[in-house]
Design an enzyme around this catalytic site. Sequence first.
Site, PDB file in Angstrom:
ATOM      1  CG  ASP A 152      -2.178   0.890   0.903  1.00 13.87           C
ATOM      2  OD1 ASP A 152      -2.143   1.664  -0.068  1.00 13.87           O
ATOM      3  OD2 ASP A 152      -3.170   0.820   1.652  1.00 13.87           O
TER       4      ASP A 152
HETATM    5  C1  BGC Z   1      -5.064   3.216   0.036  1.00 13.86           C
HETATM    6  C2  BGC Z   1      -5.248   2.119  -0.985  1.00 13.86           C
HETATM    7  C3  BGC Z   1      -5.159   2.695  -2.370  1.00 13.86           C
HETATM    8  C4  BGC Z   1      -3.820   3.359  -2.533  1.00 13.86           C
HETATM    9  C5  BGC Z   1      -3.585   3.919  -3.910  1.00 13.86           C
HETATM   10  C6  BGC Z   1      -3.841   4.071  -0.253  1.00 13.86           C
HETATM   11  O1  BGC Z   1      -3.832   5.219   0.535  1.00 13.86           O
HETATM   12  O2  BGC Z   1      -4.982   2.647   1.313  1.00 13.86           O
HETATM   13  O3  BGC Z   1      -6.470   1.469  -0.771  1.00 13.86           O
HETATM   14  O4  BGC Z   1      -5.369   1.698  -3.330  1.00 13.86           O
HETATM   15  O5  BGC Z   1      -3.740   4.425  -1.594  1.00 13.86           O
HETATM   16  O6  BGC Z   1      -4.318   5.037  -4.155  1.00 13.86           O
END
Ligand code: BGC
Length: 748
Positions: free
Chosen positions: A286
Amino acid sequence: MRKTALKTLLLGFTLHLSIVHQSTAQPINAQEIEQRIETLMSQMTLEEKIGQLVQKTVYGPDRIEELKDAIRKGHIGSILNAGDLTTANTLQKTALEESRLGIPLIFGRDVIHGYRTIFPIPLAQACSFDPELVSRACSIAALEAWSQGIHWTFAPMMDISRDPRWGRIAESFGEDPYLTEIMSVAMIKGFQGDNMAAPGKIAACAKHYVGYGAAEGGKDYNTTLIPESELRNVYLRPFHAASNAGVATFMSAFSDLNGIPASGNAFTLDQILRKEWNFKGFVVSDWGSVAELAVHGFAKDNREAALKAITAGVDMEMVTPCYEEHLADLVRQGIIPEELINERCANVLRIKFRLGLFENASPTPADNVLLAPAHLETARQLAIESMVLLQNDDWLLPLSKDKTVAVIGPLADAPHEQVGCWVVDGSGNDAISPRKALEQMLGIEKVLFAPGLEKSRSTDTKGFKQAVATARKADVVLLFLGEENILSGEAHCRAFLTLPGAQEELAKAVIATGKPVAVVIMVGRPLVFKEACKGARSILYAWHPGTMGGPAVADLLFGNAVPSAKLASTLPRTVGQVPLYYNHRNTGRPPVAGNYNIPTGTPLDPVGFTANYLDVSVAPEYPFGFGLSYTTFAYSNLQLSANQISENETLRISVDVNNSGNLEATEVVQLYIRDKVASLTRPVKELKDFRRVTLKAGNTQRVEFELKPSDLGFYLNGPELIIEPGDFEVFVGTNSEQTLNATFALTE
Ligand code: BGC
């Protein structure tokens, strides 16, 4: 006739046929892919291999040249949030034409509940109990996203969520592992289809692996403590199903699981995902969660974070620079073997091959894909199927169309709010609000509008007077309460679950007019709203319903459609009951019904000392699986094919479901079990199956289910499914509380 059919074709999902696409429609053979990976990797330098493990975002137009430079050198494998097709195509062209080996980039994006056509939030979609429709919505989202150069979505989010304070409950499928599994697999199939290289298909991502939804206190990013048995029985279940369904990628969570952050967790990433489940796709961290290993206190700096993440099993690092800055040196110093980099690189390339990116990395855009009429129609249908009717005293709903309605409340005409959280490419400008839809349906003169409050959080009551006066002028009041979309989603958690702002006061003032009131609640989470709705006749829990939320609400309120949704998440009476979920364990002292509110002066409550609260019932406001219709359903004649089965036999369960009202409608028939005695205490109820059945008024259908011994199993502290002989209870009914019951035994 032929003309109409052709038109439907052109407007429908088959629209992608009109998109020129060079890629093969045949899935590329797995063996051939492995050979191509080997050939390609034999030509790659260490830096180029590491480049495939690096994902960067587009920070803005002024950083494009910097990105292009890194792409040219083969130092970037993926781009997140390219922003638009032109930028994506420019960067892709650089990769294909100017990098040494011309390896295509994979473009990722958060396509969470739609791309331009926004469907209801995932929690609402789960309430449809309609995996086919959810899958269709995702195939639409995939087509729209693909037409804009996106190859990969960071969805579905399959975190089991039992705490409505957590803002990301909106993105989840709620509290139940089985329903979450069914919905997750439906979404993956919709995004990926059978062949990701086919036009209009994109890779999915099972996230956030794992346990992220169990954040302590419902506070985002917080610590999670989950024993292995609970992890395997509850939290891992949808992920395992996703891996079996061929999901292309996993995302490792931000959170710390039992003291080991998920993005450095070799037990979940290597032992379970790779070794036990044999996952062949790739794992992306993530956002920044590799560098955050140091913030967690699990690595001393970015270099150690890179070492821990790559060793544990993170193939691609999202955004932070740990891999690009340290992996090559870690290999050269002999701290990690180059084979590990090879393995991680091969995982990424495998998905690029499966997506057909080496054949065609950019779609040729077609007109009319975004917001196509068939897409909007599906969005409307899914919104209809997602809205849960909680209360309908004296059958206020459905209303007749000759009524003059007062449309009141901050969510009545707030298209930007109704689309919900995590809408990156959709827009409130495309959405039709309930007010607009009602005006279209009834005629503008029959719809009297007064918002009462500007926003859900407003506390200025100056609009109340007009709201009350407007209510008085109408036959019926439709009161739209809820939350702005910004109140749910990532990092948007709440400690209170009541309606924000002065909405409760607004509701009281409007209800006090004595007019019949139907409340429509548009939110991203389970809220505590009963006190505010006291005196209202009907309550429709509409969630954040997306682009077509308004028409869907109007269809339901005026009987063009009949509610069929069921709660995927228990609705609590107060935040103090949280976490509250139907599939809890019994405890040694289960609560005695009604045993709270001990009278003053009682020295020692005789029925006390049970798992109760003193000041509120332990029962939820509305249980999991609950949802009313405009008709009633009667269940009878529950039969089991046997009162005992052996480990090779299947139990058949059947029940008569009768539509005992006056309208054709759909019921979600639910099957639960309870394992009465086991070597691990088991939940008091577990959803095992469900069916959506549509019945004409007066009709009866015999609904059948099957249970196999493996459906009765559970995990202890290891990967083997334990199937223990013993007594089981079966429950079939309209929700998790109102059921017919029977028993059977599983023999040795
Ligand atoms: C979130 C994810 C997301 C990623 C990309 C993160 O802050 O937790 O769910 O896919 O950002 O945008």
